[in-house]
Design a protein around this motif. Sequence first.
Motif, short mmCIF file in Angstrom:
data_model
loop_
_atom_site.label_atom_id
_atom_site.label_comp_id
_atom_site.label_asym_id
_atom_site.label_seq_id
_atom_site.Cartn_x
_atom_site.Cartn_y
_atom_site.Cartn_z
N GLN A 98 72.06 22.31 41.00
CA GLN A 98 71.12 23.25 40.60
C GLN A 98 69.74 22.75 40.79
O GLN A 98 68.86 23.40 41.50
N ARG A 99 69.43 21.31 40.50
CA ARG A 99 68.14 20.85 40.68
C ARG A 99 67.77 20.57 42.16
O ARG A 99 67.01 20.91 42.82
N ARG A 100 68.99 20.31 43.14
CA ARG A 100 68.86 19.96 44.55
C ARG A 100 68.71 21.15 45.06
O ARG A 100 67.73 21.51 45.94
N SER A 101 69.20 22.26 44.71
CA SER A 101 69.03 23.72 45.39
C SER A 101 67.63 24.15 45.09
O SER A 101 67.15 24.83 45.82
N ALA A 102 67.12 23.95 43.82
CA ALA A 102 65.68 24.30 43.45
C ALA A 102 64.68 23.61 44.34
O ALA A 102 63.76 24.16 44.85
N TYR A 103 65.16 22.21 44.29
CA TYR A 103 64.08 21.49 45.33
C TYR A 103 64.06 21.94 46.71
O TYR A 103 63.06 22.12 47.40
N LEU A 104 65.35 22.26 47.36
CA LEU A 104 65.40 22.78 48.66
C LEU A 104 64.53 24.16 48.94
O LEU A 104 63.99 24.40 50.09
N ALA A 105 64.78 24.84 47.71
CA ALA A 105 64.16 26.09 47.84
C ALA A 105 62.62 25.94 48.06
O ALA A 105 62.03 26.83 48.83
N ARG A 106 62.22 25.09 47.12
CA ARG A 106 60.65 24.99 47.09
C ARG A 106 60.16 24.45 48.29
O ARG A 106 58.95 24.65 48.73
N ASN A 107 60.73 23.66 49.01
CA ASN A 107 60.45 22.98 50.37
C ASN A 107 60.76 23.92 51.63
O ASN A 107 60.43 23.52 52.55
N GLY A 108 61.40 24.95 51.35
CA GLY A 108 61.48 26.00 52.28
C GLY A 108 62.59 25.55 53.38
O GLY A 108 62.30 25.85 54.56
N LEU A 109 63.50 24.68 52.98
CA LEU A 109 64.49 24.13 53.98
C LEU A 109 65.59 25.13 54.43
O LEU A 109 66.05 25.88 53.30
#
Length: 205
Positions: A98-109
């Motif tokens: 969940q944390r990784r997905s949130a990070y990727l979402a924030r960085n627009g990957l």
Amino acid sequence: MRFFESAIVLGLSLVASFATSQVIMNQASTAAEGYQRGVAGVIQAQGERNLSNSQAAINMTDARSAHIDNQVKSVNAFWETRGIYEQHKQEEQYQMTQRRSAYLARNGLQSLTPQEFDRSTGAIAWPKILEQPAYDEYRKKLDELFKDRASNGALTGSQYMEATTATKEWRAAITAQKDQYPGPILSDMLRFILKVNRELDDNLS
């Protein structure tokens, strides 16, 4: 005088007779009584022995039962502890995802494009800069795992951890070389590896 002597003799005779009768009275016993007493003694001894053996058997049974109970409790404790550990690991992995997905979402990957990744074969089209021999350790491990996933349909838990560890260590190695690359190139290198990591999470089994 003769009368006095006769009286003394008579008195002594009476005393002796009384003593003899006392001895006979104290030792008076028939053969039947002696036999009965002997049998009673044997029976009493046998009874005490049986009671002792019975108590020992009860103690042994209680000890065996307690041992079995302890074994059962030990086995139950093992499986309960293992179940709690596995549940904890699953929760930990879920939170990490969940944390990784949130990070990727924030960085627009975005996910890897079909030109960058063939999902049918698991082949990744690495950018040339990531194909340097210095990165073989990470790249070859990921190539191997993605091909296994394409063949088997999914990675095992241990394989998933191997893949995420490889991407994490690869990013750390590139970050440590930040002085060797211009900022935009360094950013593209890291973003591509993050996209590979996202591909792992999107298809997490």
